[in-house]
Design an enzyme around this catalytic site. Structure first.
Site, short mmCIF file in Angstrom:
data_model
loop_
_atom_site.label_atom_id
_atom_site.label_comp_id
_atom_site.label_asym_id
_atom_site.label_seq_id
_atom_site.Cartn_x
_atom_site.Cartn_y
_atom_site.Cartn_z
CG HIS A 57 47.22 29.18 35.10
ND1 HIS A 57 47.71 29.65 34.05
CD2 HIS A 57 46.41 30.27 35.73
CE1 HIS A 57 47.50 31.12 33.88
NE2 HIS A 57 46.80 31.56 35.14
CB CYS B 51 43.92 32.14 33.19
SG CYS B 51 44.00 33.61 34.64
CD GLU C 99 48.90 26.55 32.38
OE1 GLU C 99 49.11 27.76 32.71
OE2 GLU C 99 47.59 26.21 32.30
CD GLU D 119 48.66 41.02 32.76
OE1 GLU D 119 47.74 41.60 32.49
OE2 GLU D 119 49.24 41.03 33.78
CB SER D 120 43.15 39.18 28.80
OG SER D 120 42.85 40.39 29.49
#
Length: 207
Positions: free
Chosen positions: A174, A82, A176, A51-52
Protein backbone atom coordinates in the site's frame (compact mmCIF):
# COMPACT_ATOMS: atom_id res chain seq x y z
CA UNK A 1 1.90 21.28 -23.36
CA UNK A 2 1.04 17.70 -22.37
CA UNK A 3 -2.59 16.83 -21.78
CA UNK A 4 -3.60 16.20 -18.20
CA UNK A 5 -4.88 12.66 -17.74
CA UNK A 6 -7.86 11.78 -15.58
CA UNK A 7 -7.07 8.99 -13.13
CA UNK A 8 -9.88 6.80 -11.84
CA UNK A 9 -9.90 4.95 -8.54
CA UNK A 10 -12.10 1.86 -8.43
CA UNK A 11 -14.42 2.79 -5.59
CA UNK A 12 -16.27 -0.30 -4.43
CA UNK A 13 -14.25 -0.48 -1.19
CA UNK A 14 -10.72 -0.15 0.12
CA UNK A 15 -8.36 2.84 0.28
CA UNK A 16 -10.20 5.03 -2.21
CA UNK A 17 -9.83 8.30 -0.29
CA UNK A 18 -6.18 7.62 0.46
CA UNK A 19 -5.34 7.09 -3.21
CA UNK A 20 -7.25 10.21 -4.22
CA UNK A 21 -5.48 12.21 -1.52
CA UNK A 22 -2.08 11.17 -2.92
CA UNK A 23 -3.25 12.05 -6.44
CA UNK A 24 -4.38 15.44 -5.16
CA UNK A 25 -0.95 16.13 -3.63
CA UNK A 26 0.75 15.60 -6.99
CA UNK A 27 -1.78 17.72 -8.88
CA UNK A 28 -3.51 14.88 -10.72
CA UNK A 29 -7.18 14.84 -11.68
CA UNK A 30 -9.02 11.94 -10.06
CA UNK A 31 -12.53 10.49 -10.10
CA UNK A 32 -14.23 7.52 -8.48
CA UNK A 33 -15.17 4.66 -10.79
CA UNK A 34 -18.01 2.20 -10.20
CA UNK A 35 -19.79 1.81 -13.55
CA UNK A 36 -18.88 1.51 -17.24
CA UNK A 37 -19.95 5.14 -17.71
CA UNK A 38 -17.47 6.19 -15.02
CA UNK A 39 -14.77 4.12 -16.71
CA UNK A 40 -15.34 5.94 -19.99
CA UNK A 41 -14.18 9.19 -18.35
CA UNK A 42 -10.72 8.02 -17.28
CA UNK A 43 -7.29 7.62 -18.88
CA UNK A 44 -5.89 5.31 -16.21
CA UNK A 45 -7.31 3.36 -13.29
CA UNK A 46 -6.04 2.46 -9.82
CA UNK A 47 -7.47 -0.70 -8.24
CA UNK A 48 -6.93 -0.23 -4.49
CA UNK A 49 -6.41 -2.68 -1.68
CA UNK A 50 -9.37 -4.20 0.11
CA UNK A 51 -10.97 -7.60 -0.45
CA UNK A 52 -10.20 -8.96 -3.91
CA UNK A 53 -13.24 -11.26 -3.83
CA UNK A 54 -15.56 -8.31 -3.16
CA UNK A 55 -13.88 -6.19 -5.85
CA UNK A 56 -14.38 -9.00 -8.36
CA UNK A 57 -18.00 -9.69 -7.43
CA UNK A 58 -19.01 -6.03 -7.58
CA UNK A 59 -17.16 -5.47 -10.85
CA UNK A 60 -19.18 -8.31 -12.33
CA UNK A 61 -22.45 -7.16 -10.76
CA UNK A 62 -22.11 -3.58 -12.05
CA UNK A 63 -21.08 -4.67 -15.53
CA UNK A 64 -17.57 -3.27 -15.23
CA UNK A 65 -15.50 -6.44 -15.56
CA UNK A 66 -15.58 -6.87 -19.33
CA UNK A 67 -15.32 -3.16 -20.28
CA UNK A 68 -12.36 -2.79 -17.92
CA UNK A 69 -10.70 -5.86 -19.39
CA UNK A 70 -11.15 -4.44 -22.89
CA UNK A 71 -9.74 -1.03 -21.90
CA UNK A 72 -6.70 -2.61 -20.22
CA UNK A 73 -6.00 -4.84 -23.22
CA UNK A 74 -6.32 -1.78 -25.48
CA UNK A 75 -3.54 -0.05 -23.55
CA UNK A 76 -5.17 1.91 -20.72
CA UNK A 77 -2.75 1.96 -17.76
CA UNK A 78 -3.80 0.09 -14.62
CA UNK A 79 -2.20 0.17 -11.18
CA UNK A 80 -3.20 -2.54 -8.74
CA UNK A 81 -2.15 -2.34 -5.09
CA UNK A 82 -2.45 -5.36 -2.76
CA UNK A 83 -5.95 -6.74 -3.54
CA UNK A 84 -5.75 -4.85 -6.83
CA UNK A 85 -2.78 -7.02 -7.81
CA UNK A 86 -4.86 -10.14 -7.12
CA UNK A 87 -7.82 -8.83 -9.11
CA UNK A 88 -5.63 -8.04 -12.13
CA UNK A 89 -3.99 -11.49 -12.25
CA UNK A 90 -4.79 -14.40 -14.52
CA UNK A 91 -4.82 -16.84 -11.60
CA UNK A 92 -5.03 -16.82 -7.81
CA UNK A 93 -4.00 -19.62 -5.49
CA UNK A 94 -7.09 -20.61 -3.55
CA UNK A 95 -10.85 -20.68 -4.15
CA UNK A 96 -12.00 -19.37 -7.55
CA UNK A 97 -13.05 -15.74 -7.80
CA UNK A 98 -13.84 -13.11 -10.42
CA UNK A 99 -10.54 -11.88 -11.88
CA UNK A 100 -9.75 -9.32 -14.52
CA UNK A 101 -7.15 -11.72 -15.89
CA UNK A 102 -5.01 -9.18 -17.77
CA UNK A 103 -1.78 -9.61 -15.79
CA UNK A 104 0.04 -12.80 -16.79
CA UNK A 105 0.78 -13.88 -13.25
CA UNK A 106 -0.34 -16.25 -10.52
CA UNK A 107 -0.80 -14.63 -7.12
CA UNK A 108 -0.84 -16.09 -3.63
CA UNK A 109 -3.35 -14.36 -1.36
CA UNK A 110 -2.37 -13.39 2.21
CA UNK A 111 1.10 -14.70 1.44
CA UNK A 112 2.82 -12.63 4.15
CA UNK A 113 0.38 -13.75 6.81
CA UNK A 114 -2.75 -12.37 8.54
CA UNK A 115 -3.43 -8.79 9.53
CA UNK A 116 -1.48 -9.12 12.79
CA UNK A 117 1.62 -9.83 10.66
CA UNK A 118 1.35 -6.45 8.88
CA UNK A 119 4.59 -4.50 8.55
CA UNK A 120 6.25 -1.57 6.81
CA UNK A 121 9.44 -1.77 4.77
CA UNK A 122 11.65 0.29 2.50
CA UNK A 123 11.44 -1.19 -1.00
CA UNK A 124 13.57 -0.53 -4.06
CA UNK A 125 11.33 -0.25 -7.13
CA UNK A 126 12.88 -0.46 -10.57
CA UNK A 127 11.83 2.61 -12.53
CA UNK A 128 11.55 4.90 -9.50
CA UNK A 129 14.48 7.15 -8.64
CA UNK A 130 15.38 8.67 -5.29
CA UNK A 131 15.98 5.56 -3.21
CA UNK A 132 13.61 3.02 -1.67
CA UNK A 133 9.93 3.84 -1.28
CA UNK A 134 8.03 3.36 1.97
CA UNK A 135 5.56 0.49 1.69
CA UNK A 136 2.90 -0.93 4.02
CA UNK A 137 2.16 -4.67 3.80
CA UNK A 138 -1.28 -5.67 5.12
CA UNK A 139 -2.38 -9.26 4.45
CA UNK A 140 -0.23 -8.81 1.39
CA UNK A 141 0.01 -11.20 -1.56
CA UNK A 142 3.06 -12.06 -3.61
CA UNK A 143 3.49 -13.29 -7.16
CA UNK A 144 4.36 -16.97 -7.30
CA UNK A 145 4.64 -17.27 -11.08
CA UNK A 146 4.70 -14.88 -14.03
CA UNK A 147 4.84 -15.02 -17.81
CA UNK A 148 7.74 -13.90 -19.99
CA UNK A 149 6.30 -10.43 -20.66
CA UNK A 150 6.10 -9.62 -16.95
CA UNK A 151 9.03 -7.58 -15.63
CA UNK A 152 9.87 -7.86 -11.93
CA UNK A 153 10.29 -4.36 -10.48
CA UNK A 154 10.36 -5.10 -6.75
CA UNK A 155 11.25 -7.96 -4.42
CA UNK A 156 11.53 -8.50 -0.69
CA UNK A 157 13.27 -11.51 0.84
CA UNK A 158 13.31 -13.15 -2.60
CA UNK A 159 9.55 -12.76 -3.05
CA UNK A 160 8.15 -10.85 -6.03
CA UNK A 161 6.07 -7.93 -4.78
CA UNK A 162 6.03 -5.63 -7.80
CA UNK A 163 5.71 -6.19 -11.54
CA UNK A 164 5.15 -4.34 -14.77
CA UNK A 165 3.60 -5.73 -17.93
CA UNK A 166 3.46 -2.95 -20.49
CA UNK A 167 0.67 -0.61 -19.36
CA UNK A 168 0.02 -2.66 -16.22
CA UNK A 169 1.64 -2.04 -12.82
CA UNK A 170 0.92 -4.19 -9.78
CA UNK A 171 2.39 -4.16 -6.29
CA UNK A 172 1.72 -6.19 -3.14
CA UNK A 173 1.85 -3.22 -0.83
CA UNK A 174 0.00 0.00 0.00
CA UNK A 175 1.98 3.05 -1.16
CA UNK A 176 -0.98 5.31 -0.41
CA UNK A 177 -0.67 4.73 3.36
CA UNK A 178 2.92 5.90 3.80
CA UNK A 179 2.80 9.30 2.10
CA UNK A 180 5.30 8.37 -0.63
CA UNK A 181 3.83 9.64 -3.89
CA UNK A 182 6.48 8.46 -6.34
CA UNK A 183 4.64 5.33 -7.52
CA UNK A 184 1.53 7.40 -8.17
CA UNK A 185 3.59 9.98 -10.05
CA UNK A 186 5.05 7.25 -12.24
CA UNK A 187 1.57 5.91 -12.93
CA UNK A 188 0.26 9.35 -13.86
CA UNK A 189 3.19 9.68 -16.27
CA UNK A 190 2.21 6.36 -17.87
CA UNK A 191 -1.37 7.56 -18.24
CA UNK A 192 -0.17 10.84 -19.76
CA UNK A 193 1.98 8.96 -22.27
CA UNK A 194 -0.95 6.71 -23.18
CA UNK A 195 -3.19 9.75 -23.59
CA UNK A 196 -0.69 11.34 -25.93
CA UNK A 197 -0.69 8.12 -28.00
CA UNK A 198 -4.48 8.34 -28.27
CA UNK A 199 -5.36 5.76 -25.61
CA UNK A 200 -7.83 7.68 -23.48
CA UNK A 201 -11.29 7.86 -22.01
CA UNK A 202 -14.13 9.63 -23.70
CA UNK A 203 -15.77 12.57 -21.90
CA UNK A 204 -19.56 12.29 -21.53
CA UNK A 205 -21.69 13.85 -24.23
CA UNK A 206 -22.95 17.33 -23.29
CA UNK A 207 -26.51 17.39 -22.01
Amino acid sequence: MSERPTIGVLAYQGDVREHRRILDTIGALSVEVRTPADLDRVDGLIVPGGESTVIGKLSERYGLLEPLRERAMAGMPLLGTCAGMIFMAREVEGPPQHLLGVLDARVRRNAFGPQVASFEAEVDVKGIDGGPISAAFIRAPWISDAGPEVEVIAEIDGRVIGVRQGNLLAVSFHPELTGDSRLHSWFVDLARAALERGVHGQPPDPA
